[in-house]
Design an enzyme around this catalytic site. Structure first.
Site, PDB file in Angstrom:
ATOM      1  N   ASP A 259      24.111  60.257 -14.776  1.00 44.40           N
ATOM      2  CA  ASP A 259      24.326  58.970 -14.126  1.00 44.40           C
ATOM      3  C   ASP A 259      25.833  58.801 -14.119  1.00 44.40           C
ATOM      4  O   ASP A 259      26.495  59.019 -15.157  1.00 44.40           O
ATOM      5  CB  ASP A 259      23.665  57.847 -14.940  1.00 44.40           C
ATOM      6  N   SER A 260      26.418  58.434 -12.991  1.00 42.35           N
ATOM      7  CA  SER A 260      27.885  58.434 -12.923  1.00 42.35           C
ATOM      8  C   SER A 260      28.499  57.379 -13.823  1.00 42.35           C
ATOM      9  O   SER A 260      29.717  57.370 -14.031  1.00 42.35           O
ATOM     10  CB  SER A 260      28.378  58.301 -11.488  1.00 42.35           C
TER      11      SER A 260
ATOM     12  N   THR B 149      36.116  52.120  -2.043  1.00 42.33           N
ATOM     13  CA  THR B 149      35.624  51.360  -3.191  1.00 42.33           C
ATOM     14  C   THR B 149      34.181  50.954  -2.914  1.00 42.33           C
ATOM     15  O   THR B 149      33.785  50.778  -1.759  1.00 42.33           O
ATOM     16  CB  THR B 149      36.550  50.139  -3.460  1.00 42.33           C
TER      17      THR B 149
ATOM     18  N   THR C 241      26.815  56.588  -7.110  1.00 40.74           N
ATOM     19  CA  THR C 241      27.694  55.664  -6.370  1.00 40.74           C
ATOM     20  C   THR C 241      28.545  54.796  -7.298  1.00 40.74           C
ATOM     21  O   THR C 241      29.609  54.339  -6.900  1.00 40.74           O
ATOM     22  CB  THR C 241      26.883  54.738  -5.437  1.00 40.74           C
ATOM     23  N   ASP C 242      28.064  54.575  -8.549  1.00 42.58           N
ATOM     24  CA  ASP C 242      28.763  53.606  -9.403  1.00 42.58           C
ATOM     25  C   ASP C 242      30.226  53.965  -9.647  1.00 42.58           C
ATOM     26  O   ASP C 242      31.094  53.093  -9.658  1.00 42.58           O
ATOM     27  CB  ASP C 242      28.034  53.449 -10.748  1.00 42.58           C
TER      28      ASP C 242
ATOM     29  N   THR D  77      21.889  58.584  -8.260  1.00 41.50           N
ATOM     30  CA  THR D  77      20.595  58.155  -7.726  1.00 41.50           C
ATOM     31  C   THR D  77      20.023  59.123  -6.709  1.00 41.50           C
ATOM     32  O   THR D  77      18.811  59.330  -6.643  1.00 41.50           O
ATOM     33  CB  THR D  77      20.779  56.769  -7.048  1.00 41.50           C
TER      34      THR D  77
ATOM     35  N   GLN E  44      43.488  41.189  -7.656  1.00 45.49           N
ATOM     36  CA  GLN E  44      42.020  41.061  -7.725  1.00 45.49           C
ATOM     37  C   GLN E  44      41.428  40.838  -6.336  1.00 45.49           C
ATOM     38  O   GLN E  44      40.225  40.978  -6.149  1.00 45.49           O
ATOM     39  CB  GLN E  44      41.631  39.895  -8.644  1.00 45.49           C
TER      40      GLN E  44
HETATM   41  N1  ASP Z   1      23.752  54.540 -11.509  1.00 49.04           N
HETATM   42  C1  ASP Z   1      23.795  55.440 -10.384  1.00 49.04           C
HETATM   43  C2  ASP Z   1      24.994  56.342 -10.559  1.00 49.04           C
HETATM   44  O1  ASP Z   1      26.083  55.936 -10.315  1.00 49.04           O
HETATM   45  C3  ASP Z   1      23.888  54.650  -9.129  1.00 49.04           C
HETATM   46  C4  ASP Z   1      23.892  55.458  -7.857  1.00 49.04           C
HETATM   47  O2  ASP Z   1      24.000  56.653  -7.815  1.00 49.04           O
HETATM   48  O3  ASP Z   1      23.768  54.814  -6.797  1.00 49.04           O
HETATM   49  O4  ASP Z   1      24.852  57.472 -10.951  1.00 49.04           O
END
Ligand code: ASP
Length: 344
Positions: A64-65, A167, A96-97, A20, A280
């Site tokens: 996109d990750s 995490t 971030t994902d 993102t 979990q």
């Molecule tokens: N979908 C994005 C990613 O992981 C989300 C992000 O970067 O916050 O690439």
């Protein structure tokens, strides 16, 4: 916590791999762009003398990750290893994902690296008003220039976490990450403050890191749920995974599935799958054997993953299975702390 000073003469390589932070609106929603380096350099210009020396590169095709694979972890690790010696630190701009997966994987692949490798990203694209992107990049550059820090960390919302303990905890808050079973390593508050007690303590015996040829073992996961169908266990056996991460309840219990769970686990381990159990619950980890409802795991020889994050256990399995070790050795090393991913 003692204050520390970033060394502004340090040379840092900033690598945009996607996410993102550098995305732009497209017909299908946000998508990565290739021209982040110029835009980011322009935004960082006013910070002038407050930041270390840095150069910015876009890595291959930014993604996109969600699309990241273990092969991408390996490519990032190689890119850094090839430039190790030319830079005093690295910042990886990542989605971030799956950032916590990449942070864990880089921790194992670059174990013992003597400079900081700091991952960061953003919840809101840099070009959107009110974005957290610039703040996160400035923090990451500051951590990467700190001589007291070395190894893989994840910086978000001015806090530095140990990479293999981090995490994602929120898909919208600027405080998007946490490390539930480990204290943060440092924060900007507003000056740089390092928690020396939380830092890794190298004792000089760490082996130099070796990057494997490939990272492609079949590692899958099983999250136990109420009413887990026996057919799912059969399907996992049919897949013959080399590694399995089992996400148990609480301190390490699993449903008996009318006796199927015991047979499943025994067959799985006998056929050579390395299985590790985690909780979990976000905090506390597991204590295998505490409950009768977890005895199937103990009897079958499932490894106690203690307080590892899911991401760390998954990346560690990939890392160990890439090394052509006998299964008994993979099991032994998996159960031991390697880079601070398990409480000693
Ligand atoms: N979908 C994005 C990613 O992981 C989300 C992000 O970067 O916050 O690439």
């Amino acid at each position: 916590m003692p204050q520390a000073e970033p060394d502004l003469n340090r040379r840092i390589l900033v690598l945009y791999v996607g996410g993102t932070i550098g995305m732009r609106a497209s017909a299908d929603g946000l998508a990565p762009q290739r021209d982040l380096p110029a835009a980011l350099a322009a935004r960082l210009a006013p910070w002038g003398g407050q930041l270390p020396l840095f150069s910015i590169q876009t890595f291959a095709d930014p993604i996109d990750s969600a699309d990241a694979t273990p092969a991408d972890w390996l490519a990032i690790a190689r890119h850094i290893a090839d430039r190790h010696g030319r830079y005093d630190g690295f910042v990886v701009l990542h989605g971030t994902d799956t950032m916590a997966y990449t942070a864990s994987a880089l921790g194992f692949l670059l174990a013992g690296i003597d400079v900081p490798v700091i991952l960061t990203g953003a919840q809101v694209p840099m070009e959107v008003e009110g974005s957290d992107a610039l703040d996160n990049v400035v923090s990451a550059l500051t951590f990467a220039a700190c001589p007291a820090l070395a190894g893989v960390g994840l910086a978000f919302d001015r806090v530095l976490y140990r990479g293999c303990r981090a995490t994602k905890v929120s898909s919208s808050d600027f405080a998007g990450f946490g490390s539930p079973n480990h204290a943060p390593l440092a924060r900007l508050d507003p000056d740089l403050v390092v928690d020396e007690a939380a830092l890794p303590r190298p004792d000089g015996t760490e082996p130099a890191f070796v990057i494997p040829e490939a990272l492609d073992a079949r590692v899958i996961s099983l999250r136990v749920v109420p009413g887990l169908p026996a057919a799912l266990l059969d399907a996992i056996l049919d897949m013959a995974p080399r590694g399995l991460v089992i996400e148990c309840y609480g301190s390490g219990t699993v449903p008996s599935v009318d006796g199927h769970m015991q047979t499943f686990l025994e067959r799985l381990v006998r056929r050579g799958t390395v299985a590790v159990a985690l909780s979990q619950a976000a905090h506390g980890g597991i204590r295998l054997g505490a409950y009768a409802a977890g005895s199937a795991l103990v009897k079958a020889g499932v490894i106690d993953g203690r307080d590892m994050t899911f991401e760390a256990a998954f990346a560690k399995l990939h890392h160990l299975l890439a090394q052509d070790l006998p299964t008994v050795m993979v099991r032994t090393v998996l159960a031991r702390n390697m880079i601070g991913e398990i409480r000693e």
